[in-house]
Design a protein around this motif. Structure first.
Motif, mmCIF file in Angstrom:
data_model
loop_
_atom_site.group_PDB
_atom_site.id
_atom_site.type_symbol
_atom_site.label_atom_id
_atom_site.label_comp_id
_atom_site.label_asym_id
_atom_site.label_seq_id
_atom_site.Cartn_x
_atom_site.Cartn_y
_atom_site.Cartn_z
ATOM 1 N N HIS A 20 3.191 0.209 -11.502
ATOM 2 C CA HIS A 20 2.854 0.515 -10.107
ATOM 3 C C HIS A 20 1.469 -0.035 -9.752
ATOM 4 C CE1 HIS A 20 2.674 3.828 -6.778
ATOM 5 N NE2 HIS A 20 2.810 2.630 -6.281
ATOM 6 N N GLU A 21 0.530 0.119 -10.673
ATOM 7 C CA GLU A 21 -0.824 -0.408 -10.444
ATOM 8 C C GLU A 21 -0.788 -1.928 -10.266
ATOM 9 O OE1 GLU A 21 -4.932 -1.173 -12.908
ATOM 10 O OE2 GLU A 21 -3.463 0.209 -13.753
ATOM 11 N N LYS A 22 -0.045 -2.623 -11.142
ATOM 12 C CA LYS A 22 0.054 -4.087 -11.044
ATOM 13 C C LYS A 22 0.690 -4.508 -9.715
ATOM 14 C CE LYS A 22 -0.936 -6.414 -14.349
ATOM 15 N NZ LYS A 22 -2.204 -7.075 -14.582
ATOM 16 N N LYS A 23 1.731 -3.789 -9.285
ATOM 17 C CA LYS A 23 2.400 -4.106 -8.030
ATOM 18 C C LYS A 23 1.451 -3.905 -6.846
ATOM 19 C CE LYS A 23 6.210 -2.826 -5.007
ATOM 20 N NZ LYS A 23 5.358 -2.881 -3.833
ATOM 21 N N LEU A 24 0.683 -2.819 -6.884
ATOM 22 C CA LEU A 24 -0.259 -2.567 -5.790
ATOM 23 C C LEU A 24 -1.332 -3.648 -5.715
ATOM 24 C CD1 LEU A 24 -0.643 1.276 -6.087
ATOM 25 C CD2 LEU A 24 0.184 0.037 -4.085
ATOM 26 N N LYS A 25 -1.787 -4.128 -6.859
ATOM 27 C CA LYS A 25 -2.778 -5.205 -6.858
ATOM 28 C C LYS A 25 -2.180 -6.476 -6.251
ATOM 29 C CE LYS A 25 -5.624 -3.719 -10.732
ATOM 30 N NZ LYS A 25 -6.061 -4.049 -12.096
ATOM 31 N N ALA A 26 -0.932 -6.774 -6.622
ATOM 32 C CA ALA A 26 -0.271 -7.956 -6.065
ATOM 33 C C ALA A 26 -0.063 -7.795 -4.557
ATOM 34 C CB ALA A 26 1.068 -8.186 -6.757
ATOM 35 N N ASP A 27 0.335 -6.615 -4.138
ATOM 36 C CA ASP A 27 0.502 -6.350 -2.708
ATOM 37 C C ASP A 27 -0.824 -6.509 -1.971
ATOM 38 O OD1 ASP A 27 3.170 -5.813 -3.155
ATOM 39 O OD2 ASP A 27 2.967 -3.627 -2.939
ATOM 40 N N GLY A 28 -1.893 -6.020 -2.598
ATOM 41 C CA GLY A 28 -3.214 -6.135 -1.982
ATOM 42 C C GLY A 28 -3.639 -7.582 -1.813
ATOM 43 N N ARG A 29 -3.373 -8.400 -2.827
ATOM 44 C CA ARG A 29 -3.708 -9.831 -2.715
ATOM 45 C C ARG A 29 -2.882 -10.496 -1.606
ATOM 46 N NH1 ARG A 29 -3.865 -9.163 -8.298
ATOM 47 N NH2 ARG A 29 -1.761 -9.995 -8.558
ATOM 48 N N TYR A 30 -1.614 -10.130 -1.507
ATOM 49 C CA TYR A 30 -0.745 -10.687 -0.464
ATOM 50 C C TYR A 30 -1.262 -10.299 0.925
ATOM 51 C CZ TYR A 30 3.378 -11.440 2.437
ATOM 52 O OH TYR A 30 4.228 -11.836 3.436
ATOM 53 N N GLU A 31 -1.587 -9.010 1.082
ATOM 54 C CA GLU A 31 -2.097 -8.534 2.370
ATOM 55 C C GLU A 31 -3.416 -9.233 2.724
ATOM 56 O OE1 GLU A 31 -0.574 -6.627 4.468
ATOM 57 O OE2 GLU A 31 0.951 -5.642 3.263
ATOM 58 N N ALA A 32 -4.282 -9.426 1.742
ATOM 59 C CA ALA A 32 -5.564 -10.091 1.982
ATOM 60 C C ALA A 32 -5.333 -11.544 2.409
ATOM 61 C CB ALA A 32 -6.444 -10.032 0.742
ATOM 62 N N ALA A 33 -4.368 -12.202 1.775
ATOM 63 C CA ALA A 33 -4.071 -13.594 2.131
ATOM 64 C C ALA A 33 -3.546 -13.700 3.556
ATOM 65 C CB ALA A 33 -3.052 -14.177 1.152
ATOM 66 N N LYS A 34 -2.882 -12.653 4.018
ATOM 67 C CA LYS A 34 -2.349 -12.637 5.386
ATOM 68 C C LYS A 34 -3.391 -12.156 6.396
ATOM 69 C CE LYS A 34 1.830 -13.928 4.525
ATOM 70 N NZ LYS A 34 2.363 -15.157 5.025
ATOM 71 N N GLY A 35 -4.561 -11.780 5.915
ATOM 72 C CA GLY A 35 -5.635 -11.350 6.808
ATOM 73 C C GLY A 35 -5.598 -9.874 7.155
ATOM 74 N N LYS A 36 -4.759 -9.111 6.509
ATOM 75 C CA LYS A 36 -4.664 -7.669 6.792
ATOM 76 C C LYS A 36 -5.540 -6.921 5.786
ATOM 77 C CE LYS A 36 0.032 -8.171 8.500
ATOM 78 N NZ LYS A 36 1.435 -7.818 8.278
ATOM 79 N N MET A 37 -6.833 -6.979 6.025
ATOM 80 C CA MET A 37 -7.798 -6.466 5.047
ATOM 81 C C MET A 37 -7.743 -4.941 4.888
ATOM 82 S SD MET A 37 -8.785 -9.187 3.853
ATOM 83 C CE MET A 37 -10.056 -8.699 2.736
ATOM 84 N N ALA A 38 -7.438 -4.214 5.960
ATOM 85 C CA ALA A 38 -7.361 -2.755 5.844
ATOM 86 C C ALA A 38 -6.214 -2.364 4.911
ATOM 87 C CB ALA A 38 -7.171 -2.113 7.213
ATOM 88 N N ASN A 39 -5.080 -3.019 5.054
ATOM 89 C CA ASN A 39 -3.939 -2.737 4.172
ATOM 90 C C ASN A 39 -4.261 -3.143 2.734
ATOM 91 O OD1 ASN A 39 -2.520 -1.869 6.385
ATOM 92 N ND2 ASN A 39 -1.313 -3.734 6.599
ATOM 93 N N ALA A 40 -4.934 -4.271 2.577
ATOM 94 C CA ALA A 40 -5.308 -4.736 1.239
ATOM 95 C C ALA A 40 -6.246 -3.733 0.570
ATOM 96 C CB ALA A 40 -5.974 -6.104 1.319
ATOM 97 N N LYS A 41 -7.217 -3.229 1.324
ATOM 98 C CA LYS A 41 -8.159 -2.255 0.766
ATOM 99 C C LYS A 41 -7.428 -0.990 0.337
ATOM 100 C CE LYS A 41 -12.417 0.282 1.790
ATOM 101 N NZ LYS A 41 -12.119 1.260 0.797
ATOM 102 N N ASN A 42 -6.475 -0.535 1.138
ATOM 103 C CA ASN A 42 -5.703 0.651 0.758
ATOM 104 C C ASN A 42 -4.932 0.417 -0.541
ATOM 105 O OD1 ASN A 42 -6.530 2.167 2.949
ATOM 106 N ND2 ASN A 42 -4.784 1.600 4.217
ATOM 107 N N ASP A 43 -4.321 -0.758 -0.668
ATOM 108 C CA ASP A 43 -3.579 -1.071 -1.890
ATOM 109 C C ASP A 43 -4.501 -1.115 -3.103
ATOM 110 O OD1 ASP A 43 -1.134 -1.221 -0.597
ATOM 111 O OD2 ASP A 43 -1.236 -3.395 -0.318
ATOM 112 N N PHE A 44 -5.658 -1.752 -2.955
ATOM 113 C CA PHE A 44 -6.606 -1.836 -4.064
ATOM 114 C C PHE A 44 -7.163 -0.463 -4.430
ATOM 115 C CE2 PHE A 44 -7.384 -6.405 -2.647
ATOM 116 C CZ PHE A 44 -6.570 -6.925 -3.638
ATOM 117 N N ASP A 45 -7.447 0.361 -3.416
ATOM 118 C CA ASP A 45 -7.950 1.713 -3.682
ATOM 119 C C ASP A 45 -6.911 2.550 -4.428
ATOM 120 O OD1 ASP A 45 -10.341 1.106 -2.470
ATOM 121 O OD2 ASP A 45 -9.883 2.150 -0.595
ATOM 122 N N HIS A 46 -5.657 2.431 -4.000
ATOM 123 C CA HIS A 46 -4.579 3.178 -4.656
ATOM 124 C C HIS A 46 -4.414 2.710 -6.107
ATOM 125 C CE1 HIS A 46 -0.160 4.733 -4.263
ATOM 126 N NE2 HIS A 46 -0.777 5.263 -5.276
ATOM 127 N N ALA A 47 -4.471 1.400 -6.331
ATOM 128 C CA ALA A 47 -4.361 0.856 -7.691
ATOM 129 C C ALA A 47 -5.508 1.363 -8.565
ATOM 130 C CB ALA A 47 -4.353 -0.670 -7.655
#
Length: 75
Positions: A20-47
């Protein structure tokens, strides 16, 4: 305190948390690449929270294995 897990259940839970942690990190990188930094930060914080919980669980398991021998010598 919840129900005690056997070694197999404990290992499975740890592997699930790690996945789950690895998936959240990957999701966070994807969100960051799309410019959705708030979502990326949430994913990284959860991970990061999952990683802290896993560390706490590992320390608790290690310490719980030590206590029977210590209490045996104290009686």
């Amino acid at each position: 305190m919840g129900k005690k897990m056997n070694a197999y259940q404990d290992k499975e839970a740890s592997m699930d948390d790690y996945s789950h942690e690895k998936k959240l990190k990957a999701d966070g990188r994807y969100e960051a690449a799309k410019g959705k930094m708030a979502n990326a930060k949430n994913d990284f914080d959860h991970a990061h929270a999952l990683k802290r919980d896993a560390h706490f669980d590992a320390v608790s398991r290690r310490d719980s294995k030590k206590t029977p021998s210590i209490s045996k010598h104290m009686s």
